[in-house]
Write a protein that holds these residues in place. Sequence first.
Motif, mmCIF file in Angstrom:
data_model
loop_
_atom_site.group_PDB
_atom_site.id
_atom_site.type_symbol
_atom_site.label_atom_id
_atom_site.label_comp_id
_atom_site.label_asym_id
_atom_site.label_seq_id
_atom_site.Cartn_x
_atom_site.Cartn_y
_atom_site.Cartn_z
ATOM 1 N N TRP A 123 0.832 -1.206 0.000
ATOM 2 C CA TRP A 123 0.000 0.000 0.000
ATOM 3 C C TRP A 123 0.857 1.242 0.000
ATOM 4 O O TRP A 123 0.353 2.366 -0.113
ATOM 5 C CB TRP A 123 -0.930 0.012 1.218
ATOM 6 C CG TRP A 123 -1.808 -1.197 1.273
ATOM 7 C CD1 TRP A 123 -2.181 -1.986 0.224
ATOM 8 C CD2 TRP A 123 -2.402 -1.781 2.431
ATOM 9 N NE1 TRP A 123 -2.975 -3.002 0.659
ATOM 10 C CE2 TRP A 123 -3.129 -2.907 2.012
ATOM 11 C CE3 TRP A 123 -2.402 -1.447 3.788
ATOM 12 C CZ2 TRP A 123 -3.837 -3.711 2.898
ATOM 13 C CZ3 TRP A 123 -3.117 -2.242 4.664
ATOM 14 C CH2 TRP A 123 -3.820 -3.356 4.224
ATOM 15 N N SER A 124 2.137 1.065 0.196
ATOM 16 C CA SER A 124 3.068 2.186 0.201
ATOM 17 C C SER A 124 4.436 1.629 -0.152
ATOM 18 O O SER A 124 4.706 0.453 0.084
ATOM 19 C CB SER A 124 3.086 2.815 1.596
ATOM 20 O OG SER A 124 4.367 3.331 1.878
ATOM 21 N N ASN A 125 5.267 2.496 -0.724
ATOM 22 C CA ASN A 125 6.618 2.049 -1.020
ATOM 23 C C ASN A 125 7.622 2.600 -0.020
ATOM 24 O O ASN A 125 8.818 2.441 -0.184
ATOM 25 C CB ASN A 125 7.007 2.459 -2.446
ATOM 26 C CG ASN A 125 6.301 1.570 -3.467
ATOM 27 O OD1 ASN A 125 5.958 0.424 -3.172
ATOM 28 N ND2 ASN A 125 6.078 2.093 -4.656
HETATM 29 C C1 LIG Z 1 5.394 1.078 -5.607
HETATM 30 O O1 LIG Z 1 6.314 0.952 -6.666
HETATM 31 C C2 LIG Z 1 5.867 0.139 -7.724
HETATM 32 C C3 LIG Z 1 7.005 -0.026 -8.719
HETATM 33 O O2 LIG Z 1 7.561 1.199 -9.026
HETATM 34 C C4 LIG Z 1 4.608 0.741 -8.354
HETATM 35 O O3 LIG Z 1 4.136 -0.087 -9.404
HETATM 36 C C5 LIG Z 1 3.545 0.871 -7.287
HETATM 37 O O4 LIG Z 1 2.404 1.507 -7.820
HETATM 38 C C6 LIG Z 1 4.070 1.673 -6.105
HETATM 39 N N1 LIG Z 1 3.084 1.617 -5.047
HETATM 40 C C7 LIG Z 1 2.682 2.687 -4.405
HETATM 41 C C8 LIG Z 1 1.662 2.469 -3.363
HETATM 42 O O5 LIG Z 1 3.109 3.816 -4.625
#
Ligand SMILES: *[C@@H]1O[C@H](CO)[C@@H](O)[C@H](O)[C@H]1NC(C)=O
Length: 247
Positions: free
Chosen positions: A222-224
């Motif tokens: 849900w988050s990076n």
């Molecule tokens: C996290 O990173 C991935 C790969 O870059 C991306 O596809 C995904 O949407 C991102 N997730 C969030 C929650 O930002």
Amino acid sequence: MQFTAWTFVGLCCLVAGTFAAQLAPIRPAAAAPRPAAPPSTLALELRSIFRQIPGKQIEKLVQAYLLNDEEFQAVIRDINSLQAYRLSRQLLVQPEVRQLLQWLSQQLILSGSSLKIFEDLELEIKVLNKYPHASQLVNGIRGFELDFYQIYPLELIRSLLEPSATQSSPALTELWRRLVAVLPAYERVIGSPQGKLFIQKLQARGVAVQDVDALIRYQFGWSNATLGGNNYPSYDYTDYLGQSSYY
Ligand SMILES: *[C@@H]1O[C@H](CO)[C@@H](O)[C@H](O)[C@H]1NC(C)=O
């Protein structure tokens, strides 16, 4: 509260019985033979991911704190309160969560297993302490958090679940997609009046709720953003923090 990621997964176990019972007779016995779908390998794949979680180490840590640390004991009582139970029920009835569990249950049955495989993640805590010096090692909620984050392989588990060059299993990829889709349910529940009250209670106990939240969000895609580097020794987070996607 650091087991929230576990608690969440553990929720699957809670309803395992119900879902398994409902879904067992998926196909009528007399159904016409259909072209065989490739057998699902989800159960095997999940088991091999679970094996990467150092359960025994986590058990020892939790045992030491549960037997010796008053701050930790108070949080455990909160997690086991009726209030928390109601909150977990509230999460379970959200449509996104129900859909995830229903799909998961079906897939696990098709791969010769059931939601019971999540029982592998349960902790078994012994009441009597074989290591009396453990009472010297506990250090409040903060101490537990620091120790837990050292042991729990947050990034590894995510890398095994998330589709990538090395994770190309169709079943896991579909599971990941469905896990990511649960975010609105999570936000609805933590944003509800009952959710906010419970979070305040944990904060008052000294739980670093924002870190727990960051851990959950990172674990389920849900988050990076992983845990902030200021409060915690960086361990395996360093690689990640080097990337521009942090916040
Ligand atoms: C996290 O990173 C991935 C790969 O870059 C991306 O596809 C995904 O949407 C991102 N997730 C969030 C929650 O930002």
